[in-house]
Design an enzyme around this catalytic site. Structure first.
Site, PDB file in Angstrom:
ATOM      1  N   HIS A 103       0.662  -1.287  -0.057  1.00 40.97           N
ATOM      2  CA  HIS A 103      -0.082  -0.185   0.046  1.00 40.97           C
ATOM      3  C   HIS A 103       0.949   1.142   0.008  1.00 40.97           C
ATOM      4  O   HIS A 103       0.550   2.032  -0.832  1.00 40.97           O
ATOM      5  CB  HIS A 103      -1.028   0.043   1.367  1.00 40.97           C
ATOM      6  CG  HIS A 103      -1.847  -0.976   1.288  1.00 40.97           C
ATOM      7  ND1 HIS A 103      -2.053  -1.884   2.469  1.00 40.97           N
ATOM      8  CD2 HIS A 103      -2.823  -1.320   0.379  1.00 40.97           C
ATOM      9  CE1 HIS A 103      -3.118  -2.438   2.338  1.00 40.97           C
ATOM     10  NE2 HIS A 103      -3.625  -2.403   1.111  1.00 40.97           N
ATOM     11  N   LYS A 122     -16.742  -7.022   7.102  1.00 40.42           N
ATOM     12  CA  LYS A 122     -15.566  -7.771   7.590  1.00 40.42           C
ATOM     13  C   LYS A 122     -15.490  -7.198   9.254  1.00 40.42           C
ATOM     14  O   LYS A 122     -15.445  -5.930   9.469  1.00 40.42           O
ATOM     15  CB  LYS A 122     -14.348  -7.566   7.025  1.00 40.42           C
ATOM     16  CG  LYS A 122     -14.277  -7.714   5.657  1.00 40.42           C
ATOM     17  CD  LYS A 122     -12.962  -7.317   4.875  1.00 40.42           C
ATOM     18  CE  LYS A 122     -12.944  -7.033   3.530  1.00 40.42           C
ATOM     19  NZ  LYS A 122     -11.872  -6.530   2.621  1.00 40.42           N
ATOM     20  N   SER A 167      -2.915  -7.621   3.195  1.00 40.57           N
ATOM     21  CA  SER A 167      -3.200  -7.401   4.621  1.00 40.57           C
ATOM     22  C   SER A 167      -3.573  -8.926   5.140  1.00 40.57           C
ATOM     23  O   SER A 167      -3.295  -9.053   6.483  1.00 40.57           O
ATOM     24  CB  SER A 167      -4.334  -6.450   5.085  1.00 40.57           C
ATOM     25  OG  SER A 167      -4.246  -5.196   4.360  1.00 40.57           O
TER      26      SER A 167
HETATM   27  O1  PNS Z   1      -9.045  -2.823   0.480  1.00 43.53           O
HETATM   28  P1  PNS Z   1     -10.165  -2.978  -0.041  1.00 43.53           P
HETATM   29  O2  PNS Z   1     -10.884  -3.894   0.995  1.00 43.53           O
HETATM   30  O3  PNS Z   1     -10.156  -4.171  -1.284  1.00 43.53           O
HETATM   31  O4  PNS Z   1     -10.945  -2.024  -0.512  1.00 43.53           O
HETATM   32  C1  PNS Z   1     -12.228  -2.067  -1.031  1.00 43.53           C
HETATM   33  C2  PNS Z   1     -12.810  -0.377  -1.207  1.00 43.53           C
HETATM   34  C3  PNS Z   1     -12.978   0.028   0.353  1.00 43.53           C
HETATM   35  C4  PNS Z   1     -12.396   0.199  -2.250  1.00 43.53           C
HETATM   36  C5  PNS Z   1     -14.580  -1.054  -1.760  1.00 43.53           C
HETATM   37  O5  PNS Z   1     -14.992  -1.971  -0.868  1.00 43.53           O
HETATM   38  C6  PNS Z   1     -15.390   0.239  -1.466  1.00 43.53           C
HETATM   39  O6  PNS Z   1     -15.169   1.229  -2.300  1.00 43.53           O
HETATM   40  N1  PNS Z   1     -16.251   0.311  -0.790  1.00 43.53           N
HETATM   41  C7  PNS Z   1     -17.021   1.243  -0.548  1.00 43.53           C
HETATM   42  C8  PNS Z   1     -18.530   1.243  -0.928  1.00 43.53           C
HETATM   43  C9  PNS Z   1     -18.677   1.585  -2.609  1.00 43.53           C
HETATM   44  O7  PNS Z   1     -18.336   2.718  -2.764  1.00 43.53           O
HETATM   45  N2  PNS Z   1     -18.992   0.611  -3.355  1.00 43.53           N
HETATM   46  C10 PNS Z   1     -19.413   0.879  -4.608  1.00 43.53           C
HETATM   47  C11 PNS Z   1     -18.173   0.517  -5.413  1.00 43.53           C
HETATM   48  S1  PNS Z   1     -17.910  -1.143  -5.672  1.00 43.53           S
END
Ligand code: PNS
Length: 159
Positions: A16, A40, A127
């Site tokens: 990251h 989670k 992670s």
């Molecule tokens: O580190 P990660 O867990 O792969 O990140 C995932 C993340 C946070 C980028 C994704 O789950 C996200 O954008 N969540 C917020 C909800 C959202 O905007 N959803 C619509 C797009 S799929």
């Protein structure tokens, strides 16, 4: 141009940090945005993750750390960001990342997703892998920053 780098960061890894360092050279500002409505159950609280990320990105001037609930594009709009920054490791990332990028585009056409190919040395790193190694007493010093390693060892009481 402001970029949002969204994620769970539970915990932040050297992979990251590599994306943040490289993103900070491309954009005027990178806001690392910790998702706090994840289904989670996280190892670290949002406050702790904010502290960890702030510490290990303090050498980069144009980086800020924040957290959000809800949609990433809404958080981006709130901060006048035009870009969502994501790292791509291996082919298996691609499907989920492309789905997210397309979905976000339908939610806000003005915001672009920009992918940075992760540096080869971190292409295996996640992670979850860090948590698994730490849980079983392995060394994670080569995978996370020093402050995060200490927090992990403390969590699992194995060093
Ligand atoms: O580190 P990660 O867990 O792969 O990140 C995932 C993340 C946070 C980028 C994704 O789950 C996200 O954008 N969540 C917020 C909800 C959202 O905007 N959803 C619509 C797009 S799929």
């Amino acid at each position: 141009m402001i970029a949002i780098y969204p994620g769970s960061f539970d915990p932040i890894t050297l992979g990251h940090i590599d994306v943040i360092e490289r993103g900070a050279k491309l954009f005027d500002k990178v806001i690392v945005a910790i998702l706090s409505n994840s289904s989670k159950s996280p190892l670290f609280t949002v406050d702790k993750r904010t502290e960890q990320i702030t510490e290990c990105t303090k050498h980069i001037a144009n980086v800020e750390v924040g957290s959000f609930t809800g949609l990433t594009v809404e958080y981006a709009k709130l901060h006048n960001a035009g870009v969502l920054l994501r790292g791509l490791r291996v082919l298996s990332d691609f499907e989920k990342e492309l789905q997210m990028a397309h979905t976000n585009k339908t939610l806000n056409y003005e915001i672009e997703t920009v992918f940075l190919a992760t540096t080869t040395e971190y292409s295996f790193l996640s992670s979850s892998i860090v948590k698994e190694i730490a849980q079983f007493g392995g060394s994670i010093d080569h995978l996370v920053s020093e402050n995060v390693a200490q927090d992990m060892y403390h969590k699992y009481q194995n060093k």
